[in-house]
Motif scaffolding. Structure first.
Motif, short mmCIF file in Angstrom:
data_model
loop_
_atom_site.label_atom_id
_atom_site.label_comp_id
_atom_site.label_asym_id
_atom_site.label_seq_id
_atom_site.Cartn_x
_atom_site.Cartn_y
_atom_site.Cartn_z
N PRO A 153 34.44 40.07 40.51
CA PRO A 153 35.89 40.09 40.30
C PRO A 153 36.45 38.69 40.12
N GLY A 154 37.55 38.61 39.40
CA GLY A 154 38.37 37.41 39.41
C GLY A 154 39.34 37.52 40.56
N ILE A 155 40.48 36.84 40.45
CA ILE A 155 41.44 36.88 41.58
C ILE A 155 42.13 38.25 41.62
N ILE A 156 42.04 38.86 42.80
CA ILE A 156 42.54 40.23 43.02
C ILE A 156 43.52 40.19 44.20
N ASN A 157 44.57 40.96 44.09
CA ASN A 157 45.61 40.98 45.13
C ASN A 157 45.14 41.75 46.37
N THR A 158 44.65 41.02 47.36
CA THR A 158 44.15 41.62 48.61
C THR A 158 44.52 40.70 49.78
N PRO A 159 44.30 41.15 51.01
CA PRO A 159 44.52 40.26 52.15
C PRO A 159 43.72 38.96 52.04
N LEU A 160 42.53 39.03 51.44
CA LEU A 160 41.72 37.80 51.29
C LEU A 160 42.44 36.78 50.41
N SER A 161 42.91 37.21 49.25
CA SER A 161 43.57 36.25 48.35
C SER A 161 44.93 35.81 48.91
N ASP A 162 45.60 36.72 49.67
CA ASP A 162 46.86 36.32 50.33
C ASP A 162 46.62 35.14 51.27
N LYS A 163 45.50 35.21 52.01
CA LYS A 163 45.20 34.11 52.96
C LYS A 163 44.91 32.82 52.21
N VAL A 164 44.23 32.91 51.09
CA VAL A 164 43.93 31.68 50.32
C VAL A 164 45.23 31.12 49.75
N LEU A 165 46.11 31.99 49.25
CA LEU A 165 47.38 31.53 48.69
C LEU A 165 48.26 30.86 49.75
N ALA A 166 48.10 31.29 51.01
CA ALA A 166 48.91 30.72 52.09
C ALA A 166 48.28 29.46 52.69
N ASP A 167 47.07 29.12 52.25
CA ASP A 167 46.35 27.98 52.82
C ASP A 167 46.94 26.67 52.30
N LYS A 168 47.15 25.71 53.20
CA LYS A 168 47.83 24.47 52.79
C LYS A 168 47.00 23.65 51.80
N ASP A 169 45.67 23.74 51.90
CA ASP A 169 44.81 22.97 51.00
C ASP A 169 44.50 23.72 49.70
N LEU A 170 44.31 25.03 49.82
CA LEU A 170 43.81 25.81 48.67
C LEU A 170 44.90 26.57 47.93
N GLY A 171 46.08 26.72 48.57
CA GLY A 171 47.10 27.62 48.04
C GLY A 171 47.54 27.31 46.62
N GLN A 172 47.85 26.03 46.35
CA GLN A 172 48.38 25.70 45.02
C GLN A 172 47.30 25.88 43.93
N VAL A 173 46.08 25.49 44.27
CA VAL A 173 44.98 25.66 43.30
C VAL A 173 44.80 27.14 42.97
N MET A 174 44.86 27.97 44.03
CA MET A 174 44.69 29.42 43.83
C MET A 174 45.84 29.99 43.00
N LYS A 175 47.05 29.48 43.26
CA LYS A 175 48.20 29.98 42.50
C LYS A 175 48.05 29.60 41.03
N ASP A 176 47.68 28.35 40.76
CA ASP A 176 47.47 27.92 39.37
C ASP A 176 46.35 28.74 38.71
N PHE A 177 45.32 29.02 39.49
CA PHE A 177 44.20 29.82 38.97
C PHE A 177 44.71 31.22 38.57
N HIS A 227 35.45 26.15 49.16
CA HIS A 227 35.05 26.58 47.82
C HIS A 227 33.53 26.53 47.68
N THR A 228 32.92 25.45 48.18
CA THR A 228 31.46 25.33 48.12
C THR A 228 30.80 26.48 48.87
N ALA A 229 31.34 26.75 50.08
CA ALA A 229 30.77 27.82 50.90
C ALA A 229 30.90 29.17 50.20
N TYR A 230 32.08 29.43 49.64
CA TYR A 230 32.36 30.74 49.05
C TYR A 230 31.62 30.94 47.72
N ALA A 231 31.83 30.00 46.80
CA ALA A 231 31.23 30.16 45.48
C ALA A 231 29.70 30.12 45.56
#
Ligand code: NAD
Length: 253
Positions: free
Chosen positions: A179-203, A146-150
């Motif tokens: 953009p906010g959260i957009i349905n793309t391969p990038l967000s699919d990978k974040v949603l599938a990530d064991k650390d970030l997935g739930q936070v991204m889903k809640d977001f 998140h630090t790296a990306y944001a």
């Protein structure tokens, strides 16, 4: 009809921008890892130069627009790859095309993120803006996605605001969509990530408009900003996020 260059046009938001510009009759030069008119790895200095040289060869008479869209999400490792592609490639290739954009009074639309507003102007952002790539990469590899990306998107937005007046004086409009959260391969990978997935889903579940966005909804705004309908826009960062930034930061704009 116009001639545009785009990085990251193979999938997601970039692919939607490419389709809309081509459907409108424009020529679009795509730079991407494998599926491009110019194939280049923008995480590397040589790849950035290959992209600049390749676009220059295909558009010797100038560009009507450039969209540095290639980007990596917060699930990517090492985190420094995010820094390299999201910030340094976007800035370096834009700077390398400036004279082509001046020739045709072109327009640049950068792809920021509403996450850019979620981090402050910290040491990482300062390293990026000071063009210290090696130090920024070393710094961020000890942090988190998140630090790296944001931070990369925060710095990109600052770079845009710092440079937009000078570009405008040369006839080149430079703006960004966030953009906010957009349905793309990038967000699919974040949603599938064991650390970030739930936070991204809640977001995603908290978007005021009730759903995450589609790549076409970002492309619509990018194409508007590129067009003559936006001829007085320069230095703007437009949130396209279903109301998320307004929800999170109501008194900041
Ligand atoms: P995506 O993964 O679908 O597309 C990214 C594109 O960049 C791909 O075509 C990929 O091949 C290319 N790319 C990645 N690394 C590259 C490299 N080293 N060299 C050359 N090309 C490379 O993702 P997307 O969601 O469409 O992302 C597009 C842009 O939108 C990115 O800058 C991203 O940060 C931004 N963004 C996305 C979201 C989202 O929720 N999807 C939100 C805000 C901002």
């Amino acid at each position: 009809m116009g001639i545009y260059a785009l990085t990251g046009g193979a999938t997601g938001i970039g692919a939607a921008i490419k389709s809309q510009l081509r459907d409108a009759g424009h020529k679009v030069i795509v730079v991407d890892l494998v599926e491009g008119d110019v194939c280049a790895d923008l995480s590397e200095l040589a790849g950035r130069q290959k992209a600049i040289d390749g676009i220059r060869a295909l558009a010797p008479n100038g560009l009507d627009g450039f969209i540095p869209c290639a980007g990596l999400g917060p699930s990517v490792r090492p985190f420094s790859l995010i820094t390299k592609v999201n910030y340094f490639a976007a800035v370096t290739v834009t700077e390398g095309l400036l004279d082509l954009l001046v020739k045709r009074k072109g327009s640049v639309v950068m792809i920021s993120s509403n996450s850019a507003a979620m981090v402050g102007h910290d040491d990482y952002v300062e390293l990026l803006l000071a063009d210290k790539e090696a130090q920024a990469c070393e710094f961020v590899d000890g942090k988190d996605g998140h630090t790296a990306y944001a931070g990369s998107k925060h710095a990109l937005s600052c770079w845009l605001r710092r440079n937009a007046p000078d570009y405008a004086r040369q006839g080149v409009r430079i703006n960004a969509v966030a953009p906010g959260i957009i349905n793309t391969p990038l967000s699919d990978k974040v949603l599938a990530d064991k650390d970030l997935g739930q936070v991204m889903k809640d977001f995603g579940d908290s978007v005021p408009m009730g759903s995450i966005g589609k790549p076409e909804q970002i492309a619509d705004v990018v194409c508007f900003i590129l067009s003559s309908k936006a001829s007085f826009m320069a230095g703007s960062i437009v949130f396209v996020d279903g109301g998320h930034d307004a929800m999170l930061r109501p008194d900041q704009f």
